[in-house]
Design a protein around this motif. Structure first.
Motif, short mmCIF file in Angstrom:
data_model
loop_
_atom_site.label_atom_id
_atom_site.label_comp_id
_atom_site.label_asym_id
_atom_site.label_seq_id
_atom_site.Cartn_x
_atom_site.Cartn_y
_atom_site.Cartn_z
N ALA A 1 52.49 18.54 -24.54
CA ALA A 1 52.66 17.52 -25.52
C ALA A 1 51.41 17.32 -26.64
CB ALA A 1 53.10 16.09 -24.98
N VAL A 2 51.62 16.95 -27.74
CA VAL A 2 50.56 17.12 -28.85
C VAL A 2 49.38 15.94 -28.14
CG1 VAL A 2 49.64 16.54 -30.99
CG2 VAL A 2 51.69 17.83 -30.74
N GLU A 3 49.84 14.92 -27.68
CA GLU A 3 48.97 13.92 -27.17
C GLU A 3 48.03 14.25 -26.08
OE1 GLU A 3 52.17 13.49 -27.80
OE2 GLU A 3 52.73 11.51 -27.62
N ARG A 4 48.48 15.09 -25.41
CA ARG A 4 47.72 15.63 -24.16
C ARG A 4 46.47 16.58 -24.70
NH1 ARG A 4 50.17 13.75 -19.29
NH2 ARG A 4 48.01 14.39 -18.30
N VAL A 5 47.07 17.36 -25.62
CA VAL A 5 46.15 18.20 -26.07
C VAL A 5 45.20 17.67 -26.95
CG1 VAL A 5 46.10 20.40 -27.76
CG2 VAL A 5 47.90 20.12 -26.33
N ARG A 6 45.55 16.75 -27.66
CA ARG A 6 44.32 15.73 -28.48
C ARG A 6 43.64 15.14 -27.69
NH1 ARG A 6 44.51 10.36 -28.25
NH2 ARG A 6 46.57 10.00 -29.03
N ALA A 7 43.87 14.76 -26.56
CA ALA A 7 43.16 13.99 -25.45
C ALA A 7 42.06 14.84 -25.05
CB ALA A 7 43.79 13.11 -24.53
N GLU A 8 42.42 16.20 -24.56
CA GLU A 8 41.43 17.11 -24.05
C GLU A 8 40.55 17.53 -25.18
OE1 GLU A 8 41.01 17.65 -20.73
OE2 GLU A 8 42.80 16.67 -20.12
N VAL A 9 40.97 17.80 -26.23
CA VAL A 9 40.21 18.14 -27.50
C VAL A 9 39.31 17.05 -27.80
CG1 VAL A 9 40.13 19.01 -29.72
CG2 VAL A 9 41.94 19.95 -28.38
N GLU A 10 39.61 15.87 -27.88
CA GLU A 10 38.65 14.55 -28.18
C GLU A 10 37.64 14.62 -27.09
OE1 GLU A 10 41.76 11.33 -28.43
OE2 GLU A 10 40.08 10.63 -29.82
N ARG A 11 37.67 14.91 -25.56
CA ARG A 11 36.84 14.74 -24.90
C ARG A 11 35.92 15.83 -24.76
NH1 ARG A 11 39.22 12.82 -18.85
NH2 ARG A 11 37.19 12.67 -18.58
N ILE A 12 36.37 17.02 -25.48
CA ILE A 12 35.38 18.07 -25.71
C ILE A 12 34.71 17.77 -26.83
CG2 ILE A 12 35.54 20.58 -26.43
CD1 ILE A 12 38.23 20.87 -24.99
N LEU A 13 35.17 17.40 -27.99
CA LEU A 13 34.51 17.28 -29.17
C LEU A 13 33.55 16.10 -28.97
CD1 LEU A 13 34.38 18.77 -31.97
CD2 LEU A 13 35.14 16.50 -32.73
N GLU A 14 33.81 15.12 -28.37
CA GLU A 14 33.03 13.75 -28.08
C GLU A 14 31.91 14.14 -26.95
OE1 GLU A 14 36.02 10.72 -28.38
OE2 GLU A 14 36.73 11.77 -30.16
N GLY A 15 32.06 14.88 -26.30
CA GLY A 15 31.47 15.12 -24.93
C GLY A 15 30.04 15.85 -25.41
N PRO A 16 28.92 15.81 -24.47
CA PRO A 16 27.66 16.20 -24.53
C PRO A 16 27.53 17.83 -25.16
CG PRO A 16 28.12 16.18 -22.30
CD PRO A 16 29.36 15.84 -23.19
N HIS A 17 28.33 18.50 -25.04
CA HIS A 17 28.18 20.11 -25.57
C HIS A 17 29.55 20.46 -26.43
CE1 HIS A 17 25.04 19.88 -22.54
NE2 HIS A 17 25.72 19.63 -21.48
N PRO A 18 29.57 19.65 -27.56
CA PRO A 18 30.84 19.91 -28.37
C PRO A 18 31.00 21.39 -29.00
CG PRO A 18 29.44 18.34 -29.51
CD PRO A 18 28.73 18.59 -28.21
N GLN A 19 29.87 21.97 -29.15
CA GLN A 19 29.46 23.40 -29.51
C GLN A 19 29.98 24.34 -28.81
OE1 GLN A 19 25.98 23.43 -31.86
NE2 GLN A 19 27.25 24.85 -33.22
N ARG A 20 29.50 24.21 -27.38
CA ARG A 20 30.00 25.09 -26.52
C ARG A 20 31.47 24.97 -26.32
NH1 ARG A 20 30.17 28.49 -22.70
NH2 ARG A 20 31.10 27.91 -20.54
N GLY A 21 32.02 23.82 -26.32
CA GLY A 21 33.38 23.50 -26.29
C GLY A 21 34.29 24.30 -27.47
N LEU A 22 33.65 24.22 -28.67
CA LEU A 22 34.29 24.61 -29.71
C LEU A 22 34.35 26.33 -29.66
CD1 LEU A 22 33.23 22.70 -33.15
CD2 LEU A 22 35.56 22.81 -32.09
N GLY A 23 33.19 26.88 -29.12
CA GLY A 23 33.27 28.39 -28.91
C GLY A 23 34.20 28.62 -27.86
N LEU A 24 34.38 27.92 -26.87
CA LEU A 24 35.39 28.44 -25.74
C LEU A 24 36.95 28.17 -26.34
CD1 LEU A 24 33.73 26.63 -22.61
CD2 LEU A 24 34.06 29.09 -23.08
N LEU A 25 36.93 27.12 -27.21
CA LEU A 25 38.49 27.06 -27.71
C LEU A 25 38.79 28.06 -28.40
CD1 LEU A 25 38.28 23.10 -28.80
CD2 LEU A 25 39.81 24.37 -27.09
N LEU A 26 37.59 28.42 -29.49
CA LEU A 26 37.85 29.54 -30.29
C LEU A 26 38.07 30.83 -29.56
CD1 LEU A 26 37.61 30.59 -33.18
CD2 LEU A 26 35.01 31.05 -32.63
N ARG A 27 37.19 31.14 -28.38
CA ARG A 27 37.53 32.49 -27.85
C ARG A 27 38.69 32.60 -26.97
NH1 ARG A 27 33.37 33.60 -24.27
NH2 ARG A 27 32.27 31.70 -24.53
#
Ligand code: ATP
Ligand code: MG
Length: 427
Positions: free
Chosen positions: A197-223
């Motif tokens: 479900a989109v809201e579950r995905v959104r909630a995880e992505v929010e925690r990634i982007l709003e966490g202490p290492h958003p760039q690392r998260g974006l890199g992992l999402l990308l790869r």
């Protein structure tokens, strides 16, 4: 068990519940995220309990409880002002839609319960006496700083595709590596994200982007290639995301979630309109969405001003100042300041004729910033002009606001009414 990272009241309440279960002749342990965070020295937000007691037995031991997830064995016990989730040892099987287990079976052995959990670092439990049960090497992985599935990664991600995003989220928030096999399993199962479900995905992505290492998260999402495979629209290519991620140096310095999303959308080149539609489709709460969009609208207003600036013409600076003030009035001071913060975090464009500090001082010098502060009311204006209220009134009040905000006119009731009459005549 001595808690260092949990609030003392919560630790006390959780201890009371575990002791109560033991006194009732059952087994009970603290389990999951609370141990992971305690062992890492990170704040513990909630303490979950796992027990051999069946849900009815839990309810009979504690008078104040809520059958939160009775079918799955979860009872929320209210104790000393805290809510504690107490879940019966269980296994899961037959996952429908790569998300929900169809069969939950209560079991007698805590190790069976630990085996159903997603990652080794989340599959540790600990008794009241501090003795830990850690069959999958969770503590070792905490020391190694690695996210590793319990069991066969590919199978675990296939059972529940949300685990793939949890994997990226934990790796990002904790700044951990991902074990080779776990990563390989994730890549093999990534198409299954389409079931979540989109809201579950959104909630995880929010925690990634709003966490202490958003760039690392974006890199992992990308790869990982996960997001383009989800249900929600994702109108960018991997290259767009890579280019944006590389430009997001200041992302982690932004305190507010709204500004992090605004910076991301900015770096991805999304218009305010496009961001609005996207955030809606991603099920963001309205307040976050409008906040992000207002920031992007300030960008658009200011970009338009710069485009039409003609710096060689006389009075160019003053015209720009007015355009900035109009943008502040149009989107609000908070959006305007948000935009400046985003611009600085993005590594402000040095070619711009106006620095962010000049824009900040223009904002600071505005005597008023909202219609509410204007020393005249709509009612007074309609009375003075002897006209019926209509759309013209809003236009006129905003003209007055701009004139006062830009310093052309004092914020004085009589002067404003005279100006209103003048403006109405000129109309
Ligand atoms: P946080 O609360 O910080 O997100 P957490 O580890 O406590 O981290 P929860 O979602 O609260 O995460 O779940 C509690 C525990 O339940 C986890 O530690 C894990 O053991 C187990 N768990 C949660 N979600 C899953 C899942 N999708 N698959 C398997 N086990 C899970
Ligand atoms: Mg939790």
């Amino acid at each position: 068990m001595e808690w260092r990272m949990a609030p003392p009241g919560m630790a006390g309440a959780a201890g009371t519940v575990v002791a109560g279960l033991l006194a009732g002749g059952h087994e009970a342990y603290f389990v999951g995220g609370c141990l992971r965070d305690e062992l890492l020295g990170r704040p513990v937000h909630d303490i979950d309990i796992t027990t051999s007691a069946l849900p009815e037995e839990v309810m009979s031991l504690f008078p104040r409880c809520v059958p939160t997830g009775l079918a799955h064995g979860t009872i929320t016990v209210l104790q000393e002002g805290y809510s504690l989730e107490v879940t019966t040892y269980r296994t899961e099987s037959g996952y429908a839609d790569h998300r929900r287990p169809e069969h939950v079976v209560f079991v007698r052995d805590v190790r069976e319960d630990l085996r159903r959990r997603d990652f080794t670092i989340n599959a540790i439990c600990c008794g009241l006496d501090g003795g830990r049960i850690d069959p999958f090497g969770g503590e070792r992985d905490l020391k190694l700083r690695v996210i590793r599935c319990v069991g066969e990664a590919e199978e675990r991600f296939e059972e529940d595709a949300l685990r793939m995003l949890r994997c990226v989220r934990f790796a990002s928030v904790l700044d951990f590596a991902i074990a080779k096999n776990t990563w390989r399993g994730l890549l093999r199962q990534r198409d299954k994200l389409a079931h979540i479900a989109v809201e579950r995905v959104r909630a995880e992505v929010e925690r990634i982007l709003e966490g202490p290492h958003p760039q690392r998260g974006l890199g992992l999402l990308l790869r990982s290639g996960l997001l383009p495979r989800g249900k929600a629209p994702f109108p960018w290519t991997g290259r767009d995301l890579a280019a944006a991620a590389a430009r997001l140096a200041g992302l982690g310095n932004l305190e507010s979630a709204r500004l992090r999303w605004a910076l991301l959308m900015h770096a991805l080149g999304s218009s305010a309109q496009c961001a609005d539609e996207l955030l809606r489709a991603w099920t963001f709460p309205g307040a976050t969405r409008t906040g992000v969009v207002a920031v992007l609208r300030v960008r658009e207003a200011w970009d338009a001003a710069l485009l039409s600036a003609r710096p060689e013409a006389s009075g160019a600076g003053e015209r720009l100042r007015r355009r900035w003030i109009a943008a502040v009035l149009g989107q609000g001071q908070s959006a305007a300041e948000g935009w400046l913060t985003v611009l600085e975090a993005a590594g402000a464009d040095t070619a711009s004729p106006v620095t962010t500090s000049l824009l900040r001082s223009w904002t600071a010098e505005m005597p008023i910033r909202t219609l509410a502060e204007l020393a005249v009311s709509g009612h007074e204006v309609t009375a003075a002009l002897e006209k019926r209220p209509g759309p013209w009134l809003g236009v006129l009040l905003n003209q007055l606001l701009l004139a006062v905000a830009a310093g052309d006119l004092a914020n004085d009731n009589q002067l404003l009414l005279q100006a209103a009459q003048r403006m109405d005549r000129d109309e």
